[in-house]
Design a protein around this motif. Structure first.
Motif, PDB file in Angstrom:
ATOM      1  N   GLU A  50      20.336  11.355 -32.416  1.00 35.67           N
ATOM      2  CA  GLU A  50      21.149  12.148 -33.144  1.00 35.67           C
ATOM      3  C   GLU A  50      20.296  13.723 -33.346  1.00 35.67           C
ATOM      4  O   GLU A  50      19.121  13.630 -33.688  1.00 35.67           O
ATOM      5  N   ASP A  51      20.942  14.794 -33.336  1.00 39.28           N
ATOM      6  CA  ASP A  51      20.459  16.094 -33.592  1.00 39.28           C
ATOM      7  C   ASP A  51      19.174  16.550 -32.853  1.00 39.28           C
ATOM      8  O   ASP A  51      18.258  16.960 -33.474  1.00 39.28           O
ATOM      9  N   SER A  68      16.499  18.582 -31.222  1.00 40.06           N
ATOM     10  CA  SER A  68      16.280  20.122 -31.765  1.00 40.06           C
ATOM     11  C   SER A  68      16.071  20.867 -30.256  1.00 40.06           C
ATOM     12  O   SER A  68      15.905  21.940 -30.139  1.00 40.06           O
ATOM     13  N   SER A  81      23.685  19.584 -32.033  1.00 44.01           N
ATOM     14  CA  SER A  81      23.820  18.788 -33.041  1.00 44.01           C
ATOM     15  C   SER A  81      24.921  17.575 -33.017  1.00 44.01           C
ATOM     16  O   SER A  81      25.705  17.419 -32.036  1.00 44.01           O
ATOM     17  N   GLY A  82      24.698  16.468 -33.839  1.00 44.35           N
ATOM     18  CA  GLY A  82      25.398  15.290 -33.849  1.00 44.35           C
ATOM     19  C   GLY A  82      25.083  14.594 -32.783  1.00 44.35           C
ATOM     20  O   GLY A  82      23.703  14.445 -32.359  1.00 44.35           O
ATOM     21  N   ARG A  83      25.616  13.518 -32.277  1.00 43.97           N
ATOM     22  CA  ARG A  83      25.158  12.601 -31.448  1.00 43.97           C
ATOM     23  C   ARG A  83      25.266  13.192 -29.951  1.00 43.97           C
ATOM     24  O   ARG A  83      26.343  13.555 -29.347  1.00 43.97           O
ATOM     25  N   ARG A  84      24.197  13.282 -29.239  1.00 47.11           N
ATOM     26  CA  ARG A  84      24.071  13.883 -27.668  1.00 47.11           C
ATOM     27  C   ARG A  84      23.519  12.382 -27.021  1.00 47.11           C
ATOM     28  O   ARG A  84      22.965  11.836 -27.381  1.00 47.11           O
ATOM     29  N   PHE A  98      14.326  14.503 -33.683  1.00 44.77           N
ATOM     30  CA  PHE A  98      15.671  13.603 -33.166  1.00 44.77           C
ATOM     31  C   PHE A  98      15.548  12.452 -34.144  1.00 44.77           C
ATOM     32  O   PHE A  98      14.590  12.107 -34.959  1.00 44.77           O
TER      33      PHE A  98
END
Length: 416
Positions: free
Chosen positions: A234-235, A237, A255-258, A284
């Motif tokens: 999640e998120d 950086s 941003s969001g789930r990667r 994260f």
């Protein structure tokens, strides 16, 4: 019915040195002894392999004590069979209570239908609805967007334990983590060490690599070699380098789930690693590894279920916020009864992956390999005699008083 932890000592027994056959007189072993129970005569202890009748049983190995005839004895009921029926019934009732009611629907269901917590499923539109106190919520897609930067709103099992880093039985601090040392439950530093901290649900990784060993058999897989697996966070950086087994991939910042999909090439347990791919720190949260070629939504398991998964590998008797070995009081300590040269053991609330390495601590001073006498507070030196996946079988009690209870804290470690 006989119960777990009660001792049985009716009648007398006879057994020859080196023999596995034990004969009883005026005994009722058939209904009161099980395989796995411990039998003690004087300072000699042995494990029961089987019970043939009220007056005959067999030991796991030959009797190491001297030959005895018509001797008093005590049998400590440590077989998991004494708990099995009751535990199975409790677990089944708990499981059934957690199953929600599903209602088929076409289109949005009427508020007059269903109760709070029910789920209505429209398979033609691939959506579902959740009933609130009085009304149904909005439609939720069961398909959703997919791809490296997206996540389906469906859910797939997370192969990681403590993926949100919330469980911390060792009470590990933020900051430097020595090579191979554990931080949050199931998470440790790789061979080069690491520096990591947690704020809420956000991990800050300043240096090094953190990792978790995935026990594939725990999730019902004989192997994940050549099976596509998707890792998501999640998120993030900054970019993250992800390793699953020996194969690596990159999760890009955003941003969001990667996510990234990796196909491991090795069988057996898999080393899962997270390393920052660029200079500086990276943040994260909520890490997930799942079988399949696309990421699905993050969904935490119930807190108690997650803790029990962690306890398969590591558990302790202390409060969750008390570090093992800390100077503490007697609250949450456990106790054992001294009988001869032994102190009875302790059954783990959660069965462990394998026979653990056990450390015991004085409940007041935190000193290793010591117990505290319940009645007087006197200290007794004691070490673990043996342990297995379900319990500490017994302690060597060198200076205890027969019939007295002794208190202690413990940690049990069966990490991979």
């Amino acid at each position: 019915m006989s119960t777990y932890l009660q001792s049985y000592r009716v009648g007398t027994l006879s057994v020859a040195n080196g023999s596995t056959s034990v004969t009883g007189t005026l005994t009722l072993w058939a209904a009161n002894v099980m395989a796995g129970d411990l039998i003690i005569v004087g300072s000699t202890l042995a494990e029961v392999a089987s019970v043939e009748s009220n007056t005959a049983l067999t030991l796991v190995s030959g009797w190491t004590g001297t030959t005895v005839t018509g001797s008093a004895y005590v049998i400590h009921r440590w077989s998991r069979g004494w708990l099995q029926a009751g535990t199975t019934a409790l677990l089944l009732a708990d499981y059934v209570s957690r199953i929600p009611t599903f209602i088929p629907t076409t289109g949005a269901p009427s508020d007059a239908v269903g109760s709070s917590g029910n789920i209505a499923v429209d398979t033609s539109a691939n959506v579902f609805y959740v009933k609130g106190a009085t009304t149904w919520g909005s439609a939720v897609s069961m398909v959703g967007p997919t791809g490296p930067a997206g996540a389906s709103q469906a859910y797939s099992e997370n192969l990681l334990i403590n993926g949100d880093f919330q469980i911390n039985q060792r009470v590990a601090a933020n900051g430097a983590i020595a090579a191979g040392a554990y931080w949050r439950d199931r998470w440790k530093a790789d061979t080069g060490g690491a520096n990591a901290s947690l704020t809420g649900y956000v991990v800050t990784l300043s240096s090094g690599t953190i990792m978790q060993v995935i026990e594939t058999a725990q999730w019902g897989y004989s192997t994940l070699a050549s099976v596509a697996c998707t890792v998501s966070v999640e998120d993030p950086s900054s970019d993250l380098t992800i390793t699953l087994g020996t194969v690596t991939g990159t999760i890009t910042a955003g941003s969001g789930r990667r996510s990234v999909t990796i196909t491991p090439s090795t069988s057996g347990n898999l080393n899962f690693k997270i390393t920052k791919a660029t200079a500086g720190t990276v943040t994260f949260g909520r890490v997930k590894v799942e079988v399949g070629s696309s990421a699905t939504s993050w969904m935490m398991r119930p807190a108690q279920s997650e803790l029990r998964l962690c306890m398969r590998y590591y558990q302790k008797s202390y409060f969750s916020t008390t570090a093992p070995g800390a100077t503490t009081d007697l609250i949450r300590s456990v106790s054992s009864l001294v009988d001869g040269a032994y102190a009875t053991g302790y059954r783990f609330p959660v069965g462990m992956r394998s026979a653990p390495t056990v450390a015991i601590y004085h409940p007041s001073s935190g000193t290793v390999n010591q117990m505290r006498k319940f009645t007087t507070g006197a200290t007794m030196d004691a070490t673990v005699n043996s342990s297995n996946e379900t319990h500490i079988r017994a302690f060597n009690a060198t200076s205890g008083s027969d019939g007295d209870f002794y208190e202690y804290h413990f940690t049990a470690d069966a990490e991979l």
